[in-house]
Design an enzyme around this catalytic site. Structure first.
Site, mmCIF file in Angstrom:
data_model
loop_
_atom_site.group_PDB
_atom_site.id
_atom_site.type_symbol
_atom_site.label_atom_id
_atom_site.label_comp_id
_atom_site.label_asym_id
_atom_site.label_seq_id
_atom_site.Cartn_x
_atom_site.Cartn_y
_atom_site.Cartn_z
ATOM 1 N N GLU A 137 0.828 -1.209 0.000
ATOM 2 C CA GLU A 137 0.000 0.000 0.000
ATOM 3 C C GLU A 137 0.865 1.264 0.000
ATOM 4 O O GLU A 137 1.847 1.357 0.740
ATOM 5 C CB GLU A 137 -0.895 -0.003 1.254
ATOM 6 N N GLU A 163 -12.038 1.835 4.562
ATOM 7 C CA GLU A 163 -11.168 2.079 5.720
ATOM 8 C C GLU A 163 -11.356 3.559 6.034
ATOM 9 O O GLU A 163 -10.798 4.417 5.344
ATOM 10 C CB GLU A 163 -9.712 1.802 5.378
HETATM 11 C C1 LER Z 1 -3.105 3.831 7.163
HETATM 12 O O1 LER Z 1 -3.407 5.176 6.971
HETATM 13 C C2 LER Z 1 -3.646 2.983 6.094
HETATM 14 O O2 LER Z 1 -4.140 3.463 5.101
HETATM 15 C C3 LER Z 1 -3.624 1.515 6.303
HETATM 16 O O3 LER Z 1 -4.281 0.851 5.278
HETATM 17 C C4 LER Z 1 -2.214 1.025 6.466
HETATM 18 O O4 LER Z 1 -2.145 -0.345 6.407
HETATM 19 MN MN MN Z 2 -5.344 2.202 3.754
#
Ligand code: LER
Ligand code: MN
Length: 262
Positions: free
Chosen positions: A141, A235
């Site tokens: 990521e 998320e």
């Molecule tokens: C943290 O900001 C984030 O985006 C997570 O997905 C990190 O694993």
């Molecule tokens: Mn993330």
């Protein structure tokens, strides 16, 4: 078809089954494991046929932790997560480090950029070898400049994945971070092409999609053009109770998708 997923901590309930019941009610297609006991939740998901899109975090230390002992612990934990993930067809989301960046005062790792990259690549090559052996996947990521300074853009993730040199390493974009770092969300996603493995969704201020000013139409049109078959997973923080805000967010997201993938 773009499948929508959501991190477990955003769902009501104690067990993965209870959380999945809520997720399905809200209109999601899968759950992303993040705060539940991952080995146990994976076991229950497998037994009950609950779709798990990915495993996020769940390891100690960091791949470029200032303390090399913690780097070794992170590598060891991620190997175990790869094994667990392989059994439920869920990749593991990894970042070099979180909450440490030379772009903030006195907040580097204590090593040079070059040394951080060397430590990171060494770990990722070892993990990619393990992923190949057990049938696991690593989603690398890109997170914004204030959270790390090694893998900031989709292009960074692509360059690092190329250097790791394993098909088990995929590139991952999180539109919250991309909104800070990328000039064009759609074009950046498209630049990853077939290597794009996973996407995180949140609105501009990291509330649930629909609550800010991020252009999700551009995002989904790009994913559609790419023929993306993977997950896009929430998320974010929530602006209200899950039961109220999550069904609305799913409805909003689907309204932003081209008909063919909604
Ligand atoms: C943290 O900001 C984030 O985006 C997570 O997905 C990190 O694993
Ligand atoms: Mn993330």
């Amino acid at each position: 078809m773009i499948r929508l997923s959501i991190q477990d901590r955003l769902l009501p309930g104690e067990t993965i089954q209870e959380k999945w019941d809520a997720a399905r009610r809200y209109g999601f297609d899968a759950i992303e494991l993040q705060t539940l006991d991952i080995a146990e939740a994976a076991r229950q998901a497998r037994a009950a046929g609950i779709p798990v899109s990915a495993i996020c975090a769940g390891y100690r230390g960091w791949l470029i932790d200032p303390d090399l002992e913690q780097v070794a612990i992170a590598r060891q934990d991620i190997k175990r997560l790869l094994e667990v993930g392989a059994e439920i067809d869920a990749g593991c989301i990894v970042v070099p480090i979180y909450g440490r960046s030379r772009n903030l005062p006195d907040n580097g790792t204590g090593r040079s950029n070059e040394e951080d990259e060397r430590v990171f690549l060494e770990g990722m090559r070892e993990l990619a070898g393990h992923a190949e052996k057990v049938g696991g996947t690593l989603h690398l990521e890109a997170i914004n400049r204030y959270e790390n300074d090694l893998c900031v853009t989709v292009a960074d993730s692509m360059r690092l994945r190329e250097q790791i040199g394993s098909p088990r390493v995929r590139t991952m974009g999180d539109v919250f971070h991309m909104n800070i770092e990328e000039p064009d969300l759609g074009a950046s996603l498209e630049s990853a092409g077939e290597h794009l493995g996973y996407v995180h969704l949140a609105d501009s201020q990291r509330l649930e999609p629909g609550k800010g000013h991020l252009d999700f139409r551009t995002v989904f049109e790009a994913l559609d053009r790419m023929g993306y078959q993977g997950y896009a997973s929430l998320e974010c923080h929530l602006s209200g109770p899950s039961d109220e805000v999550l069904p609305r967010s799913v409805e909003f997201l689907r309204s932003q998708m081209p008909a063919a993938v909604a």
